[in-house]
Design a protein around this motif. Structure first.
Motif, PDB file in Angstrom:
ATOM      1  N   ASP A 159      69.650 -71.734  10.393  1.00  0.00           N
ATOM      2  CA  ASP A 159      70.989 -72.274  10.125  1.00  0.00           C
ATOM      3  C   ASP A 159      71.941 -72.082  11.309  1.00  0.00           C
ATOM      4  OD1 ASP A 159      72.724 -73.539   8.208  1.00  0.00           O
ATOM      5  OD2 ASP A 159      73.687 -71.613   7.842  1.00  0.00           O
ATOM      6  N   VAL A 160      71.456 -71.549  12.429  1.00  0.00           N
ATOM      7  CA  VAL A 160      72.375 -71.187  13.520  1.00  0.00           C
ATOM      8  C   VAL A 160      73.110 -72.398  14.090  1.00  0.00           C
ATOM      9  CG1 VAL A 160      71.210 -69.028  14.158  1.00  0.00           C
ATOM     10  CG2 VAL A 160      70.469 -71.185  15.211  1.00  0.00           C
ATOM     11  N   GLU A 161      72.441 -73.541  14.182  1.00  0.00           N
ATOM     12  CA  GLU A 161      73.124 -74.730  14.689  1.00  0.00           C
ATOM     13  C   GLU A 161      74.267 -75.133  13.762  1.00  0.00           C
ATOM     14  OE1 GLU A 161      72.307 -79.328  16.180  1.00  0.00           O
ATOM     15  OE2 GLU A 161      70.626 -78.078  15.500  1.00  0.00           O
ATOM     16  N   ASN A 162      74.033 -75.100  12.466  1.00  0.00           N
ATOM     17  CA  ASN A 162      75.082 -75.457  11.512  1.00  0.00           C
ATOM     18  C   ASN A 162      76.246 -74.463  11.563  1.00  0.00           C
ATOM     19  OD1 ASN A 162      73.689 -77.709  10.524  1.00  0.00           O
ATOM     20  ND2 ASN A 162      72.571 -76.478   9.024  1.00  0.00           N
ATOM     21  N   ILE A 163      75.949 -73.201  11.831  1.00  0.00           N
ATOM     22  CA  ILE A 163      77.019 -72.200  11.962  1.00  0.00           C
ATOM     23  C   ILE A 163      77.879 -72.504  13.177  1.00  0.00           C
ATOM     24  CG2 ILE A 163      77.492 -69.753  12.392  1.00  0.00           C
ATOM     25  CD1 ILE A 163      74.952 -69.128  10.724  1.00  0.00           C
ATOM     26  N   VAL A 164      77.231 -72.877  14.282  1.00  0.00           N
ATOM     27  CA  VAL A 164      77.979 -73.243  15.493  1.00  0.00           C
ATOM     28  C   VAL A 164      78.856 -74.458  15.232  1.00  0.00           C
ATOM     29  CG1 VAL A 164      77.771 -74.125  17.858  1.00  0.00           C
ATOM     30  CG2 VAL A 164      76.340 -72.221  17.105  1.00  0.00           C
ATOM     31  N   LEU A 165      78.308 -75.470  14.602  1.00  0.00           N
ATOM     32  CA  LEU A 165      79.073 -76.689  14.324  1.00  0.00           C
ATOM     33  C   LEU A 165      80.241 -76.392  13.382  1.00  0.00           C
ATOM     34  CD1 LEU A 165      76.132 -79.223  13.878  1.00  0.00           C
ATOM     35  CD2 LEU A 165      77.677 -79.010  15.839  1.00  0.00           C
ATOM     36  N   LEU A 166      80.014 -75.535  12.401  1.00  0.00           N
ATOM     37  CA  LEU A 166      81.090 -75.139  11.499  1.00  0.00           C
ATOM     38  C   LEU A 166      82.175 -74.387  12.264  1.00  0.00           C
ATOM     39  CD1 LEU A 166      82.303 -74.790   8.667  1.00  0.00           C
ATOM     40  CD2 LEU A 166      80.839 -72.769   8.373  1.00  0.00           C
ATOM     41  N   GLY A 167      81.744 -73.458  13.129  1.00  0.00           N
ATOM     42  CA  GLY A 167      82.715 -72.710  13.929  1.00  0.00           C
ATOM     43  C   GLY A 167      83.562 -73.621  14.799  1.00  0.00           C
ATOM     44  N   LYS A 168      82.915 -74.597  15.414  1.00  0.00           N
ATOM     45  CA  LYS A 168      83.647 -75.574  16.232  1.00  0.00           C
ATOM     46  C   LYS A 168      84.625 -76.367  15.382  1.00  0.00           C
ATOM     47  CE  LYS A 168      82.627 -75.831  20.669  1.00  0.00           C
ATOM     48  NZ  LYS A 168      83.685 -75.869  21.718  1.00  0.00           N
ATOM     49  N   ASN A 169      84.176 -76.800  14.220  1.00  0.00           N
ATOM     50  CA  ASN A 169      84.974 -77.650  13.342  1.00  0.00           C
ATOM     51  C   ASN A 169      86.236 -76.953  12.848  1.00  0.00           C
ATOM     52  OD1 ASN A 169      85.390 -80.073  11.640  1.00  0.00           O
ATOM     53  ND2 ASN A 169      84.950 -78.669   9.956  1.00  0.00           N
ATOM     54  N   ILE A 170      86.124 -75.651  12.545  1.00  0.00           N
ATOM     55  CA  ILE A 170      87.293 -74.970  11.984  1.00  0.00           C
ATOM     56  C   ILE A 170      88.168 -74.323  13.055  1.00  0.00           C
ATOM     57  CG2 ILE A 170      86.177 -74.569   9.775  1.00  0.00           C
ATOM     58  CD1 ILE A 170      85.636 -71.745  10.535  1.00  0.00           C
ATOM     59  N   GLY A 171      87.720 -74.357  14.322  1.00  0.00           N
ATOM     60  CA  GLY A 171      88.585 -73.896  15.408  1.00  0.00           C
ATOM     61  C   GLY A 171      88.411 -72.451  15.827  1.00  0.00           C
ATOM     62  N   ALA A 172      87.219 -71.884  15.593  1.00  0.00           N
ATOM     63  CA  ALA A 172      86.955 -70.520  16.058  1.00  0.00           C
ATOM     64  C   ALA A 172      86.900 -70.494  17.584  1.00  0.00           C
ATOM     65  CB  ALA A 172      85.645 -70.006  15.480  1.00  0.00           C
ATOM     66  N   ARG A 173      87.192 -69.331  18.158  1.00  0.00           N
ATOM     67  CA  ARG A 173      87.139 -69.192  19.631  1.00  0.00           C
ATOM     68  C   ARG A 173      85.705 -69.156  20.123  1.00  0.00           C
ATOM     69  NH1 ARG A 173      86.776 -64.500  22.693  1.00  0.00           N
ATOM     70  NH2 ARG A 173      87.256 -63.246  20.867  1.00  0.00           N
ATOM     71  N   GLN A 174      84.850 -68.427  19.431  1.00  0.00           N
ATOM     72  CA  GLN A 174      83.446 -68.310  19.796  1.00  0.00           C
ATOM     73  C   GLN A 174      82.633 -68.014  18.539  1.00  0.00           C
ATOM     74  OE1 GLN A 174      83.597 -65.109  22.772  1.00  0.00           O
ATOM     75  NE2 GLN A 174      82.959 -66.545  24.351  1.00  0.00           N
ATOM     76  N   VAL A 175      81.328 -68.198  18.655  1.00  0.00           N
ATOM     77  CA  VAL A 175      80.392 -67.733  17.640  1.00  0.00           C
ATOM     78  C   VAL A 175      79.447 -66.753  18.312  1.00  0.00           C
ATOM     79  CG1 VAL A 175      78.490 -68.355  16.113  1.00  0.00           C
ATOM     80  CG2 VAL A 175      80.527 -69.789  16.197  1.00  0.00           C
ATOM     81  N   ARG A 176      79.290 -65.579  17.710  1.00  0.00           N
ATOM     82  CA  ARG A 176      78.446 -64.526  18.276  1.00  0.00           C
ATOM     83  C   ARG A 176      77.221 -64.327  17.394  1.00  0.00           C
ATOM     84  NH1 ARG A 176      81.448 -58.959  18.744  1.00  0.00           N
ATOM     85  NH2 ARG A 176      80.964 -58.829  16.515  1.00  0.00           N
ATOM     86  N   PHE A 177      76.040 -64.403  18.007  1.00  0.00           N
ATOM     87  CA  PHE A 177      74.794 -64.193  17.284  1.00  0.00           C
ATOM     88  C   PHE A 177      74.179 -62.854  17.708  1.00  0.00           C
ATOM     89  CE2 PHE A 177      74.725 -68.979  17.248  1.00  0.00           C
ATOM     90  CZ  PHE A 177      74.946 -69.101  15.878  1.00  0.00           C
TER      91      PHE A 177
END
Length: 350
Positions: A159-177
């Motif tokens: 699901d990591v790609e979907n998490i990144v896309l969600l983070g981008k969509n809602i305006g997060a600064r970064q996504v950390r895995f």
């Protein structure tokens, strides 16, 4: 080695209590320990201020459960302290977000382990995703600086790609895995959390693609793992026994204070106690604790401690320059260390 007069960064745990019970929670072992009182926390903050510590991450449990949360935050409000909050986000209503946005907190690290309820809720609890996303949105609507932090497991690695896309969509600064660490609840749920080598290699390919597509947006320890794997492919890592593992940030530039007043070298070594602030000063623990001194030394691992790892192509992935994994893996310290192995041949032989 030269020791700073104080750590540059501390994780400041203020409560063991949490409204969730995540399967990979690092602090679950201390959930029943009593929290420090407001007066005890303010005394520690006084020491933090006197030592001119620059970066303080407020940690838990879930910090927002403390009724004196904003008293603690205000006590840390000094020009030289950059203050951040680690939270699961589920308690952040619009009203609370407004209070947080007007506080001295500069950065918010919010845990998110899936792009939908179906992925996250089995890890963090029923209903956690919807409340989690609501809290993140409430912060971002007020221009708060939000970093989404995901612990990658067998539950969510696809699901990591979907998490990144969600983070981008809602305006997060970064996504950390980040990887799972063998502490707390993860020690109980390790068989359902830890990926097989095949799954881990599949994940790294996806992380590589995402890092290329979203430059600077995808971060975390798994990006470091990816860099090491690329180095292995290019024959840049020629490891030989004894393995020499240098000191890392633990006990050199940072440490963590647990909500019960115990000091540990870093938040990923929650059970490795260096001192107790109820009976000793922070300065004394930082400079004189034998545990702190030990973690500042170079670690040497001999072949006879891990003979099954001799000649392994992926040795660098397990011993990559930080001390968390090397602390737990050699010898008999880790009952199920084979679960962390990258080598299918080793696993099939055991």
């Amino acid at each position: 080695m030269k020791v700073f007069s104080a750590p540059l960064h501390i994780c400041f745990g203020i409560t063991n209590q949490c409204n969730l019970n995540c399967k990979h929670c690092l602090a679950s072992n201390t959930r029943s320990n009593p929290d420090l009182t407001t007066e005890e926390l303010l005394d520690i903050i006084k020491q933090i201020i006197e030592l001119k510590i620059f970066n303080v991450s407020i940690f838990g449990g879930e910090p927002l459960l403390r009724k004196d949360f904003f008293t603690i935050v205000e006590a840390l409000n000094k020009p030289w302290i950059r203050l951040s909050l680690n939270t699961n986000g589920t308690l952040i209503t619009k009203d609370l977000a407004r209070k947080l946005a007007s506080s001295p907190i500069k950065n918010y690290t919010v845990s998110l382990d899936g792009s939908c309820s179906e992925v996250q809720d089995p890890i963090r609890g029923k209903g956690s995703f919807e409340k989690n996303i609501e809290g993140i949105r409430n912060l971002i609507e007020l221009d708060c600086n939000v970093l989404i932090s995901t612990t990658v497991t067998r539950y969510n690695y696809k699901d990591v790609e979907n998490i990144v896309l969600l983070g981008k969509n809602i305006g997060a600064r970064q996504v950390r895995f980040n990887e799972v660490m063998y502490i707390g609840n993860a020690a109980c749920y390790h068989k359902s959390l830890i990926m097989t080598p095949k799954e881990k290699f599949e994940l790294l390919e996806k992380i590589k693609e995402l890092r290329s597509r979203f430059t600077g947006f995808v971060t975390g320890s798994l990006v470091q793992v990816l860099d090491i794997m690329e180095g292995i492919k290019e024959n840049k890592h020629n490891l030989a026994f004894p393995l020499i593992i240098p000191s890392c940030g633990a006990a050199t530039t940072k440490c963590a204070i647990r909500p019960d007043g115990l000091v540990v070298p870093c938040e990923n070594l929650w059970d490795i106690v260096a001192g107790d602030l109820k009976i000793s000063s922070f300065y004394n623990i930082w400079h004189n604790s034998l545990v702190m001194k030990k973690f500042r030394e170079t670690l040497e691992i001999k072949e006879e401690e891990i003979p099954e790892c001799s000649g392994c192509t992926y040795l660098r992935l397990c011993y990559k320059g930080h001390r968390c994994t090397p602390y737990y893996l050699p010898g008999d310290k880790f009952e199920h260390k084979e679960l962390y192995c990258w080598n299918e041949d080793v696993l099939s032989a055991n």
